[in-house]
Write a protein that holds these residues in place. Structure first.
Motif, PDB file in Angstrom:
ATOM      1  N   ARG A   1     -29.328 -22.030  -1.966  1.00 47.53           N
ATOM      2  CA  ARG A   1     -28.782 -23.315  -1.605  1.00 47.53           C
ATOM      3  C   ARG A   1     -28.558 -24.254  -2.789  1.00 47.53           C
ATOM      4  N   TYR A   2     -29.224 -24.043  -3.873  1.00 53.08           N
ATOM      5  CA  TYR A   2     -29.163 -24.984  -4.995  1.00 53.08           C
ATOM      6  C   TYR A   2     -28.657 -24.313  -6.248  1.00 53.08           C
ATOM      7  N   GLY A   3     -28.172 -25.094  -7.187  1.00 58.92           N
ATOM      8  CA  GLY A   3     -27.731 -24.563  -8.468  1.00 58.92           C
ATOM      9  C   GLY A   3     -26.293 -24.069  -8.437  1.00 58.92           C
ATOM     10  N   VAL A   4     -25.898 -23.359  -9.485  1.00 53.29           N
ATOM     11  CA  VAL A   4     -24.533 -22.862  -9.611  1.00 53.29           C
ATOM     12  C   VAL A   4     -24.202 -21.938  -8.440  1.00 53.29           C
ATOM     13  N   GLY A   5     -23.157 -22.231  -7.706  1.00 55.73           N
ATOM     14  CA  GLY A   5     -22.728 -21.388  -6.594  1.00 55.73           C
ATOM     15  C   GLY A   5     -23.533 -21.567  -5.328  1.00 55.73           C
ATOM     16  N   GLY A   6     -24.446 -22.516  -5.293  1.00 51.87           N
ATOM     17  CA  GLY A   6     -25.247 -22.733  -4.100  1.00 51.87           C
ATOM     18  C   GLY A   6     -24.407 -23.279  -2.953  1.00 51.87           C
ATOM     19  N   SER A   7     -24.837 -23.035  -1.750  1.00 58.50           N
ATOM     20  CA  SER A   7     -24.129 -23.487  -0.557  1.00 58.50           C
ATOM     21  C   SER A   7     -25.152 -23.885   0.497  1.00 58.50           C
ATOM     22  N   PRO A   8     -24.852 -24.884   1.341  1.00 55.83           N
ATOM     23  CA  PRO A   8     -25.795 -25.246   2.389  1.00 55.83           C
ATOM     24  C   PRO A   8     -25.808 -24.250   3.549  1.00 55.83           C
ATOM     25  N   LEU A   9     -24.976 -23.209   3.480  1.00 60.39           N
ATOM     26  CA  LEU A   9     -24.905 -22.229   4.562  1.00 60.39           C
ATOM     27  C   LEU A   9     -25.323 -20.851   4.068  1.00 60.39           C
ATOM     28  N   CYS A  10     -25.932 -20.056   4.957  1.00 59.08           N
ATOM     29  CA  CYS A  10     -26.278 -18.674   4.637  1.00 59.08           C
ATOM     30  C   CYS A  10     -24.994 -17.839   4.589  1.00 59.08           C
ATOM     31  N   GLN A  11     -25.102 -16.601   4.156  1.00 58.23           N
ATOM     32  CA  GLN A  11     -23.923 -15.743   4.020  1.00 58.23           C
ATOM     33  C   GLN A  11     -23.213 -15.530   5.350  1.00 58.23           C
ATOM     34  N   THR A  12     -23.971 -15.391   6.431  1.00 55.81           N
ATOM     35  CA  THR A  12     -23.365 -15.191   7.749  1.00 55.81           C
ATOM     36  C   THR A  12     -22.496 -16.377   8.130  1.00 55.81           C
ATOM     37  N   HIS A  13     -23.023 -17.580   7.967  1.00 58.17           N
ATOM     38  CA  HIS A  13     -22.266 -18.768   8.342  1.00 58.17           C
ATOM     39  C   HIS A  13     -21.144 -19.077   7.355  1.00 58.17           C
ATOM     40  N   GLN A  14     -21.302 -18.707   6.085  1.00 59.14           N
ATOM     41  CA  GLN A  14     -20.209 -18.865   5.126  1.00 59.14           C
ATOM     42  C   GLN A  14     -19.022 -18.011   5.553  1.00 59.14           C
ATOM     43  N   THR A  15     -19.288 -16.786   6.007  1.00 56.78           N
ATOM     44  CA  THR A  15     -18.228 -15.886   6.461  1.00 56.78           C
ATOM     45  C   THR A  15     -17.502 -16.472   7.661  1.00 56.78           C
ATOM     46  N   GLU A  16     -18.256 -17.052   8.600  1.00 58.50           N
ATOM     47  CA  GLU A  16     -17.645 -17.672   9.782  1.00 58.50           C
ATOM     48  C   GLU A  16     -16.724 -18.830   9.385  1.00 58.50           C
ATOM     49  N   VAL A  17     -17.148 -19.634   8.428  1.00 55.11           N
ATOM     50  CA  VAL A  17     -16.344 -20.773   7.981  1.00 55.11           C
ATOM     51  C   VAL A  17     -15.049 -20.286   7.337  1.00 55.11           C
ATOM     52  N   VAL A  18     -15.128 -19.237   6.520  1.00 63.29           N
ATOM     53  CA  VAL A  18     -13.929 -18.693   5.876  1.00 63.29           C
ATOM     54  C   VAL A  18     -12.945 -18.206   6.935  1.00 63.29           C
ATOM     55  N   LYS A  19     -13.446 -17.544   7.967  1.00 61.48           N
ATOM     56  CA  LYS A  19     -12.569 -17.055   9.036  1.00 61.48           C
ATOM     57  C   LYS A  19     -11.900 -18.214   9.767  1.00 61.48           C
ATOM     58  N   LEU A  20     -12.634 -19.304   9.985  1.00 60.31           N
ATOM     59  CA  LEU A  20     -12.055 -20.463  10.663  1.00 60.31           C
ATOM     60  C   LEU A  20     -11.026 -21.172   9.789  1.00 60.31           C
TER      61      LEU A  20
END
Length: 60
Positions: free
Chosen positions: A33-52
């Motif tokens: 979640r933190y630092g370079v490339g961090g995201s507030p979402l896990c990999q599963t939810h990141q994939t869902e967002v990309v699809k949307l």
């Protein structure tokens, strides 16, 4: 002087340094979640967002 390798994007929680771990904003699973490339979402939810964000258009 060499620069350290950046932490890869979407690093799995089991490979992420402890100081970069956080909880997914949706499911609260541990994730990078933190630092370079961090995201507030896990990999599963990141994939869902990309699809949307990139829906497939029907072929006509």
């Amino acid at each position: 002087m060499t620069t350290p390798d950046p932490v890869p994007r979407n690093l799995p929680a089991n490979m992420c340094p402890p100081h970069l771990l956080g909880r997914c904003a949706r499911c609260l699973a541990p994730c990078h979640r933190y630092g370079v490339g961090g995201s507030p979402l896990c990999q599963t939810h990141q994939t869902e967002v990309v699809k949307l964000q990139n829906p497939k258009r029907p072929v006509s």
